[in-house]
Design a protein around this motif. Sequence first.
Motif, PDB file in Angstrom:
ATOM      1  N   ARG A  22       0.894  -1.165   0.000  1.00  0.00           N
ATOM      2  CA  ARG A  22       0.000   0.000   0.000  1.00  0.00           C
ATOM      3  C   ARG A  22       0.928   1.211   0.000  1.00  0.00           C
ATOM      4  O   ARG A  22       1.802   1.323   0.851  1.00  0.00           O
ATOM      5  CB  ARG A  22      -0.860  -0.036   1.269  1.00  0.00           C
ATOM      6  CG  ARG A  22      -1.984   0.988   1.293  1.00  0.00           C
ATOM      7  CD  ARG A  22      -2.792   0.764   2.578  1.00  0.00           C
ATOM      8  NE  ARG A  22      -4.016   1.530   2.618  1.00  0.00           N
ATOM      9  CZ  ARG A  22      -4.103   2.798   2.997  1.00  0.00           C
ATOM     10  NH1 ARG A  22      -3.005   3.451   3.342  1.00  0.00           N
ATOM     11  NH2 ARG A  22      -5.266   3.417   3.032  1.00  0.00           N
ATOM     12  N   GLN A  48      -1.851  -4.014   2.280  1.00  0.00           N
ATOM     13  CA  GLN A  48      -3.290  -4.224   2.353  1.00  0.00           C
ATOM     14  C   GLN A  48      -3.625  -5.589   1.783  1.00  0.00           C
ATOM     15  O   GLN A  48      -2.836  -6.183   1.043  1.00  0.00           O
ATOM     16  CB  GLN A  48      -4.018  -3.133   1.579  1.00  0.00           C
ATOM     17  CG  GLN A  48      -3.645  -3.106   0.106  1.00  0.00           C
ATOM     18  CD  GLN A  48      -4.134  -1.856  -0.605  1.00  0.00           C
ATOM     19  OE1 GLN A  48      -4.984  -1.141  -0.110  1.00  0.00           O
ATOM     20  NE2 GLN A  48      -3.590  -1.606  -1.782  1.00  0.00           N
ATOM     21  N   CYS A  49      -4.792  -6.086   2.149  1.00  0.00           N
ATOM     22  CA  CYS A  49      -5.311  -7.324   1.582  1.00  0.00           C
ATOM     23  C   CYS A  49      -6.830  -7.229   1.713  1.00  0.00           C
ATOM     24  O   CYS A  49      -7.332  -6.285   2.324  1.00  0.00           O
ATOM     25  CB  CYS A  49      -4.721  -8.543   2.295  1.00  0.00           C
ATOM     26  SG  CYS A  49      -5.091  -8.625   4.051  1.00  0.00           S
ATOM     27  N   PRO A  50      -7.570  -8.178   1.153  1.00  0.00           N
ATOM     28  CA  PRO A  50      -9.029  -8.001   1.188  1.00  0.00           C
ATOM     29  C   PRO A  50      -9.602  -7.837   2.602  1.00  0.00           C
ATOM     30  O   PRO A  50     -10.550  -7.082   2.791  1.00  0.00           O
ATOM     31  CB  PRO A  50      -9.548  -9.274   0.521  1.00  0.00           C
ATOM     32  CG  PRO A  50      -8.444  -9.697  -0.395  1.00  0.00           C
ATOM     33  CD  PRO A  50      -7.172  -9.322   0.301  1.00  0.00           C
ATOM     34  N   GLU A  51      -9.034  -8.502   3.589  1.00  0.00           N
ATOM     35  CA  GLU A  51      -9.592  -8.421   4.946  1.00  0.00           C
ATOM     36  C   GLU A  51      -9.087  -7.214   5.726  1.00  0.00           C
ATOM     37  O   GLU A  51      -9.725  -6.781   6.684  1.00  0.00           O
ATOM     38  CB  GLU A  51      -9.231  -9.662   5.769  1.00  0.00           C
ATOM     39  CG  GLU A  51      -9.639 -10.991   5.171  1.00  0.00           C
ATOM     40  CD  GLU A  51      -8.585 -11.572   4.228  1.00  0.00           C
ATOM     41  OE1 GLU A  51      -7.668 -10.835   3.787  1.00  0.00           O
ATOM     42  OE2 GLU A  51      -8.707 -12.765   3.904  1.00  0.00           O
ATOM     43  N   ARG A  53      -7.560  -3.411   5.446  1.00  0.00           N
ATOM     44  CA  ARG A  53      -7.411  -2.350   4.434  1.00  0.00           C
ATOM     45  C   ARG A  53      -6.128  -1.552   4.584  1.00  0.00           C
ATOM     46  O   ARG A  53      -5.652  -0.931   3.646  1.00  0.00           O
ATOM     47  CB  ARG A  53      -8.620  -1.426   4.439  1.00  0.00           C
ATOM     48  CG  ARG A  53      -8.739  -0.546   5.658  1.00  0.00           C
ATOM     49  CD  ARG A  53      -9.881   0.458   5.511  1.00  0.00           C
ATOM     50  NE  ARG A  53      -9.908   1.367   6.635  1.00  0.00           N
ATOM     51  CZ  ARG A  53      -9.236   2.508   6.691  1.00  0.00           C
ATOM     52  NH1 ARG A  53      -8.514   2.904   5.666  1.00  0.00           N
ATOM     53  NH2 ARG A  53      -9.286   3.256   7.763  1.00  0.00           N
ATOM     54  N   LYS A  54      -5.560  -1.559   5.800  1.00  0.00           N
ATOM     55  CA  LYS A  54      -4.294  -0.848   6.007  1.00  0.00           C
ATOM     56  C   LYS A  54      -3.542  -1.516   7.153  1.00  0.00           C
ATOM     57  O   LYS A  54      -4.073  -1.647   8.257  1.00  0.00           O
ATOM     58  CB  LYS A  54      -4.563   0.623   6.339  1.00  0.00           C
ATOM     59  CG  LYS A  54      -3.303   1.462   6.587  1.00  0.00           C
ATOM     60  CD  LYS A  54      -3.647   2.933   6.904  1.00  0.00           C
ATOM     61  CE  LYS A  54      -2.407   3.784   7.111  1.00  0.00           C
ATOM     62  NZ  LYS A  54      -2.714   5.179   7.496  1.00  0.00           N
ATOM     63  N   TYR A  74      -5.640  -1.973  10.413  1.00  0.00           N
ATOM     64  CA  TYR A  74      -7.013  -1.489  10.191  1.00  0.00           C
ATOM     65  C   TYR A  74      -7.779  -2.551   9.404  1.00  0.00           C
ATOM     66  O   TYR A  74      -7.470  -2.780   8.223  1.00  0.00           O
ATOM     67  CB  TYR A  74      -7.022  -0.222   9.336  1.00  0.00           C
ATOM     68  CG  TYR A  74      -6.440   1.032   9.946  1.00  0.00           C
ATOM     69  CD1 TYR A  74      -5.066   1.191  10.103  1.00  0.00           C
ATOM     70  CD2 TYR A  74      -7.275   2.087  10.314  1.00  0.00           C
ATOM     71  CE1 TYR A  74      -4.544   2.360  10.639  1.00  0.00           C
ATOM     72  CE2 TYR A  74      -6.753   3.263  10.842  1.00  0.00           C
ATOM     73  CZ  TYR A  74      -5.384   3.396  11.001  1.00  0.00           C
ATOM     74  OH  TYR A  74      -4.871   4.556  11.510  1.00  0.00           O
ATOM     75  N   SER A  76     -10.726  -4.123   7.101  1.00  0.00           N
ATOM     76  CA  SER A  76     -11.517  -3.521   6.033  1.00  0.00           C
ATOM     77  C   SER A  76     -12.872  -3.100   6.580  1.00  0.00           C
ATOM     78  O   SER A  76     -13.318  -3.599   7.617  1.00  0.00           O
ATOM     79  CB  SER A  76     -11.661  -4.511   4.891  1.00  0.00           C
ATOM     80  OG  SER A  76     -10.368  -4.754   4.375  1.00  0.00           O
ATOM     81  N   HIS A  77     -13.518  -2.191   5.847  1.00  0.00           N
ATOM     82  CA  HIS A  77     -14.726  -1.564   6.399  1.00  0.00           C
ATOM     83  C   HIS A  77     -15.895  -2.518   6.610  1.00  0.00           C
ATOM     84  O   HIS A  77     -16.813  -2.216   7.369  1.00  0.00           O
ATOM     85  CB  HIS A  77     -15.157  -0.399   5.496  1.00  0.00           C
ATOM     86  CG  HIS A  77     -14.223   0.767   5.578  1.00  0.00           C
ATOM     87  ND1 HIS A  77     -13.871   1.528   4.480  1.00  0.00           N
ATOM     88  CD2 HIS A  77     -13.564   1.312   6.635  1.00  0.00           C
ATOM     89  CE1 HIS A  77     -13.041   2.490   4.865  1.00  0.00           C
ATOM     90  NE2 HIS A  77     -12.817   2.375   6.151  1.00  0.00           N
TER      91      HIS A  77
END
Length: 238
Positions: A22, A48-51, A53-54, A74, A76-77
């Motif tokens: 990222r 980052q990865c799908p699960e 986000r940061k 962090y 993912s949302h």
Amino acid sequence: MYKPFLEHLRSELFERFELEARPIPAGLEQCTSDRGRSPATIESWCYQCPELRKIRYTYMDAGDAMQVFNSVVYPSHQYDLPFLGIDFLSFGKVKNLVVLDFQPLFQDEAYQAKYIQPLQSLHEKYDDLVQGLEMKSYDANQYFSKYLLFAKVEPDVVPTRVFEAFKDYLNLYWEMMAAATPLTNPEDIQRVIAAQKEYDQYSADRDPAHGLFSSHFGNEWANRFLFEFLFEDAKPAV
Ligand code: BLA
């Protein structure tokens, strides 16, 4: 002092997730200064990865004068999981401060039961790293859990007790991540987005490290590092 922690976090992440770099804004990935008595280097990594986000982690190395390892994961949302927060500091090997927590997005009881209660047994296992220290910059009831590890330790326990605790907390975090089901209701997701953003604002406004960054790398660099990298969803005060 904390390099083995960084290595452990890195290898765990790469083993468990399909990470992608990222981008870190130009000039903030690394900085070296020889201002003052002790030359200092700060270096950061971000993925980052799908699960998740940061995922960011930073190592600040000023030799014997100071070693810092700081990281926030962090989710993912679509996951309302807590942040994984790590802040390990050592000043002249005399003052060694370790803070490790699953930083909750919300403080309601259902959230606590789901995401914080599972930490209780580890918190008990590492009760020597629970010292009831008072927080000066932060409010312990906001974005901290009641089961955080927060201790001033002797350097000899860093590679032993602290490292054990670190591995155990990380394992529990991965387990929780693996068991999590993504939110589908857009309102729930919006709530997560708002809480994560508020965390950045809250943290940037209070970060006790600004003075440290500023003294080594200059005020302008410190501001950029805080608002463009560490807590990029926060806005500087006008
Ligand atoms: C305290 N963290 C501190 C202090 C510094 C940093 C300089 C004050 C130490 C002292 O008492 O002298 C350093 N903070 C950093 C660095 C970065 C940063 C180097 O953000 C970034 C690279 N802090 C976190 C995270 C947690 C955290 C993720 O950034 C959660 C685990 C906790 N840091 C934390 C706490 C304190 C602290 C609870 C004590 C602050 C207080 O007394 O209020």
